[in-house]
Design a protein around this motif. Sequence first.
Motif, PDB file in Angstrom:
ATOM      1  N   ASP A  25       0.942  -1.173  -0.078  1.00  0.00           N
ATOM      2  CA  ASP A  25      -0.096  -0.019   0.117  1.00  0.00           C
ATOM      3  C   ASP A  25       0.874   1.280   0.062  1.00  0.00           C
ATOM      4  OD1 ASP A  25      -1.855   1.663   0.399  1.00  0.00           O
ATOM      5  OD2 ASP A  25      -2.613   1.086   2.217  1.00  0.00           O
ATOM      6  N   VAL A  26       1.022   1.987  -1.252  1.00  0.00           N
ATOM      7  CA  VAL A  26       1.913   2.989  -1.180  1.00  0.00           C
ATOM      8  C   VAL A  26       1.236   4.352  -0.306  1.00  0.00           C
ATOM      9  CG1 VAL A  26       2.628   4.888  -2.871  1.00  0.00           C
ATOM     10  CG2 VAL A  26       2.355   2.495  -3.827  1.00  0.00           C
ATOM     11  N   ASN A  27       0.147   4.052  -0.009  1.00  0.00           N
ATOM     12  CA  ASN A  27      -0.540   5.278   0.990  1.00  0.00           C
ATOM     13  C   ASN A  27       0.409   5.102   2.196  1.00  0.00           C
ATOM     14  OD1 ASN A  27      -2.311   7.268   1.368  1.00  0.00           O
ATOM     15  ND2 ASN A  27      -3.446   5.936   2.619  1.00  0.00           N
ATOM     16  N   GLN A  28       0.939   3.822   2.515  1.00  0.00           N
ATOM     17  CA  GLN A  28       1.624   3.861   3.817  1.00  0.00           C
ATOM     18  C   GLN A  28       2.998   3.686   3.555  1.00  0.00           C
ATOM     19  OE1 GLN A  28      -0.234   3.805   6.690  1.00  0.00           O
ATOM     20  NE2 GLN A  28      -1.798   3.732   5.385  1.00  0.00           N
ATOM     21  N   VAL A  29       3.722   3.936   2.592  1.00  0.00           N
ATOM     22  CA  VAL A  29       4.926   3.935   2.531  1.00  0.00           C
ATOM     23  C   VAL A  29       5.534   5.259   2.830  1.00  0.00           C
ATOM     24  CG1 VAL A  29       7.164   4.004   0.682  1.00  0.00           C
ATOM     25  CG2 VAL A  29       4.944   2.392   0.595  1.00  0.00           C
ATOM     26  N   VAL A  30       6.710   5.636   3.635  1.00  0.00           N
ATOM     27  CA  VAL A  30       7.463   6.698   3.906  1.00  0.00           C
ATOM     28  C   VAL A  30       8.686   7.109   3.119  1.00  0.00           C
ATOM     29  CG1 VAL A  30       8.426   8.235   5.886  1.00  0.00           C
ATOM     30  CG2 VAL A  30       6.201   6.819   6.275  1.00  0.00           C
ATOM     31  N   VAL A  31       8.868   8.208   2.551  1.00  0.00           N
ATOM     32  CA  VAL A  31      10.104   8.318   1.659  1.00  0.00           C
ATOM     33  C   VAL A  31      10.914   9.276   2.651  1.00  0.00           C
ATOM     34  CG1 VAL A  31      10.917   9.023  -0.573  1.00  0.00           C
ATOM     35  CG2 VAL A  31       8.951   7.810  -0.661  1.00  0.00           C
ATOM     36  N   SER A  32      12.023   8.832   2.670  1.00  0.00           N
ATOM     37  CA  SER A  32      12.987   9.892   3.400  1.00  0.00           C
ATOM     38  C   SER A  32      14.150  10.316   2.414  1.00  0.00           C
ATOM     39  CB  SER A  32      13.585   9.167   4.658  1.00  0.00           C
ATOM     40  OG  SER A  32      12.737   8.753   5.448  1.00  0.00           O
ATOM     41  N   ILE A  33      14.389  11.411   2.401  1.00  0.00           N
ATOM     42  CA  ILE A  33      15.474  12.009   1.423  1.00  0.00           C
ATOM     43  C   ILE A  33      16.296  12.804   2.279  1.00  0.00           C
ATOM     44  CG2 ILE A  33      13.823  13.485   0.519  1.00  0.00           C
ATOM     45  CD1 ILE A  33      15.401  13.490  -2.139  1.00  0.00           C
ATOM     46  N   THR A  34      17.753  13.066   1.771  1.00  0.00           N
ATOM     47  CA  THR A  34      18.404  13.915   2.596  1.00  0.00           C
ATOM     48  C   THR A  34      19.633  14.183   1.624  1.00  0.00           C
ATOM     49  OG1 THR A  34      20.316  14.375   4.158  1.00  0.00           O
ATOM     50  CG2 THR A  34      19.834  11.962   3.662  1.00  0.00           C
ATOM     51  N   ASP A  35      20.052  15.578   1.532  1.00  0.00           N
ATOM     52  CA  ASP A  35      21.191  15.846   0.637  1.00  0.00           C
ATOM     53  C   ASP A  35      22.456  15.987   1.358  1.00  0.00           C
ATOM     54  OD1 ASP A  35      20.573  18.156   2.108  1.00  0.00           O
ATOM     55  OD2 ASP A  35      20.169  19.454   0.252  1.00  0.00           O
ATOM     56  N   GLY A  36      22.526  15.833   2.643  1.00  0.00           N
ATOM     57  CA  GLY A  36      23.527  15.822   3.350  1.00  0.00           C
ATOM     58  C   GLY A  36      23.355  17.106   4.634  1.00  0.00           C
ATOM     59  N   THR A  37      22.659  17.797   4.066  1.00  0.00           N
ATOM     60  CA  THR A  37      22.306  19.018   4.953  1.00  0.00           C
ATOM     61  C   THR A  37      20.743  19.078   5.622  1.00  0.00           C
ATOM     62  OG1 THR A  37      23.855  20.466   3.616  1.00  0.00           O
ATOM     63  CG2 THR A  37      22.158  21.444   5.263  1.00  0.00           C
ATOM     64  N   THR A  38      19.817  18.913   4.449  1.00  0.00           N
ATOM     65  CA  THR A  38      18.471  18.726   4.994  1.00  0.00           C
ATOM     66  C   THR A  38      17.821  17.537   5.023  1.00  0.00           C
ATOM     67  OG1 THR A  38      18.320  21.171   4.218  1.00  0.00           O
ATOM     68  CG2 THR A  38      16.341  19.925   4.318  1.00  0.00           C
ATOM     69  N   ALA A  39      16.906  17.027   5.335  1.00  0.00           N
ATOM     70  CA  ALA A  39      16.318  15.518   5.722  1.00  0.00           C
ATOM     71  C   ALA A  39      14.870  15.800   5.572  1.00  0.00           C
ATOM     72  CB  ALA A  39      16.928  14.810   6.602  1.00  0.00           C
ATOM     73  N   ASN A  40      14.140  15.408   4.648  1.00  0.00           N
ATOM     74  CA  ASN A  40      12.764  15.227   4.676  1.00  0.00           C
ATOM     75  C   ASN A  40      12.157  14.088   4.471  1.00  0.00           C
ATOM     76  OD1 ASN A  40      12.798  18.268   4.324  1.00  0.00           O
ATOM     77  ND2 ASN A  40      12.548  18.029   2.096  1.00  0.00           N
ATOM     78  N   ASN A  41      11.080  13.906   5.521  1.00  0.00           N
ATOM     79  CA  ASN A  41      10.370  12.549   5.632  1.00  0.00           C
ATOM     80  C   ASN A  41       9.041  13.019   5.120  1.00  0.00           C
ATOM     81  OD1 ASN A  41      12.334  10.968   7.226  1.00  0.00           O
ATOM     82  ND2 ASN A  41      11.853  12.251   8.958  1.00  0.00           N
ATOM     83  N   LEU A  42       8.797  12.164   4.016  1.00  0.00           N
ATOM     84  CA  LEU A  42       7.574  12.378   3.212  1.00  0.00           C
ATOM     85  C   LEU A  42       6.599  11.342   3.253  1.00  0.00           C
ATOM     86  CD1 LEU A  42       9.653  13.453  -0.134  1.00  0.00           C
ATOM     87  CD2 LEU A  42       8.870  14.995   1.584  1.00  0.00           C
ATOM     88  N   VAL A  43       5.206  11.483   3.210  1.00  0.00           N
ATOM     89  CA  VAL A  43       4.018  10.687   2.954  1.00  0.00           C
ATOM     90  C   VAL A  43       3.582  10.905   1.777  1.00  0.00           C
ATOM     91  CG1 VAL A  43       3.997  10.612   5.652  1.00  0.00           C
ATOM     92  CG2 VAL A  43       2.654  12.227   4.244  1.00  0.00           C
TER      93      VAL A  43
END
Length: 269
Positions: A103-121
Amino acid sequence: MKANKTQIMKKDTRAQVGIGTLIIFIAMVLVAAVAAAVLIQTSGVLQQKAQSTGKQATQEVSSNLMVKNIEGVRAKNNATSMSSTIDLLKLKVGLNVGSAPVDVNQVVVSITDGTTANNLVYAGNTKSYASVGGSDGKMDDFSDSASTNLGLLLVNETTVSAAFNNSDHYYTAEKIRDEDSSFSQSNPVMNTGDLITVYIATTSDTAVSGGYDWIGSTDTSAALMTSGLDLVPRTVVNIVLTPESGAATTADFVTPSSYGVKETVALYP
């Protein structure tokens, strides 16, 4: 000669009788019954736990997302006026062989560029950012159109208890291959064989201040919203996709040393 001696065994025909013997017998039967009941109950509980653990273990090793490739797209006004940063990531995502539905609705995507980190739903998720006890957490104006949702991801805000940029809180997705029609914007379920594109906004402050009108074919003239990320050349990027059950999937890459005149840049693998 000596006569053969004959031995005679005395038969004891008496038995233990009385109330004491009866009590001992009954006690032995009761103890055996209690022990049997305890063993049966314990074995039942252990069986249930073993089945539950086995099912969870199977899900953990079989429900795996797989990132096929990643492309980066730069914001632009035209073919000669483009952002100096990657402002949108397009992840082509499928499932490993034998994987359970995800269920993609429950997948969390975390991304960082080494300075900023975003946790996306997922933008259609109604719970993650919802007010207490509510179901108002999805992206404002979320619709059944993947292209519309992508535009909202790049240029809009969402208000729950406070306003925040969609670009640093959500991601959107669009189906590429879905033979069983299991994937929709409101119910994004992936089965084996399905293939989708996951869109992650990486709009930089530079792109926002540049006032670019387009990212790919998406109209961003309403003004881009910053994601806080800054994907300039030679940036080390780490992306982790974490499903509700199953192993997390990681994709690491380094952006090229120069983007040149390319609008779309191949980043992974």
